[in-house]
Design a protein around this motif. Structure first.
Motif: not given
Length: 293
Positions: A40-41, A43, A106-107, A110, A225, A229
């Motif tokens: 996620l990070h 994004d 998390t995907q 995102a 994003g 990642t």
């Protein structure tokens, strides 16, 4: 291709690598220390970059003031994501799908963030037009980008802060205990779930800093994003799971590989060169550059 051009490419690679190292640091606490598999990070960093762009362009607010204002907001956002979306998977064993569930959740988050960005800002590339974006310090025939220098300084400051937190604070000691032996840490009274929530919040804060310098260095579009990642994951894997210094070195190496492969070969192939290099590295040294024995 000259020596000057090569050195200039190295300067540029280190500057971009500092951004990747910042992304790597955002994964260091959750993926490297607590084995929370988030995609996620990148994004989150792009979302922060868009918000900085929006308030700077439309409201004229200084981008550093916007960045500071976003830090507690993203901390709370990360805390809630871990508490509400990822906590149900934390008690699962690996064979029951712990990591698969974390990646899928998390995907999905995102993709929601990316869809909202497309709705608000469309897919048109946006550029954060600050006066010093293209400014540089002249070093003879070489130029040192002001933005790259700022990103490198920010990286060093964050490394010092993280090391202090991990070594000197109650939270940091608890985090290291959970990283070494989760069960024993919980038996001593450490709240593993709270440590995970706080760690995800801190990692989201670091992604804001990465997003700031990414917006200052590149044009923005929502689909970037996942690319960010992947670069952050590469920094964590190559550097060694949980090794702060290793992640910094690996992030800088990622930037150097991209910059030099673009200079000496075809820029469109830089990602192919990077990931082929990653595969070779994993065969030779699968534990990472500075992994603990």
């Amino acid at each position: 291709m000259s020596l000057t051009g090569t050195i200039q490419s190295i300067f540029g690679g280190i500057g971009v690598g500092a951004i990747y190292a910042l992304l790597g640091l955002s994964f260091a606490l959750i993926f490297g220390r607590l084995n929370i598999a988030s995609v996620l990070h990148g994004d989150l960093a792009i979302l922060a970059a868009y918000l900085i762009y929006f308030f700077y362009t439309n409201a004229g607010i200084n981008l550093f003031i916007v960045t500071i204002a976003l830090l507690p907001i993203f901390y709370f956002l990360g805390y809630i994501i871990q508490l509400g979306l990822l906590r149900p998977f934390m008690s699962l064993d690996v064979w029951k799908g712990r990591y698969q569930g974390q990646v899928m959740v998390t995907q999905g988050t995102a993709m929601i963030i990316m869809a909202l960005e497309f709705m608000v800002w469309t897919g048109t590339y946006r550029t954060l037009g600050v006066p010093y974006r293209n400014s540089a310090i002249n070093l003879g025939s070489l130029k040192l980008s002001i933005v790259h220098l700022m990103s490198f300084v920010a990286l060093i400051c964050l490394v010092l802060i993280l090391n202090y937190i991990l070594d000197k604070t109650r939270y940091g000691i608890s985090l290291r205990a959970c990283s070494d032996d989760r069960t024993t840490a919980m038996l001593t009274g450490i709240d593993y779930n709270k440590i995970s929530n706080v760690s995800f919040g801190i990692s989201a804060v670091i992604s804001v800093v990465a997003g700031l310098f990414y917006a200052l260095s590149f044009a923005l579009t929502p689909s970037l994003g996942m690319d960010l990642t992947l670069k952050g994951w590469v920094a964590v894997i190559v550097g060694g799971m949980g090794s702060i210094s290793g992640i910094v070195v690996a992030g800088l190496l990622v930037g150097l590989v991209e910059s030099l492969s673009s200079y000496f070969w075809i820029p469109a192939y830089k990602d192919a060169v990077l990931f082929i290099g990653l595969l070779i590295f994993l065969v030779v040294k699968p534990a990472g550059l500075m992994a603990k024995k």
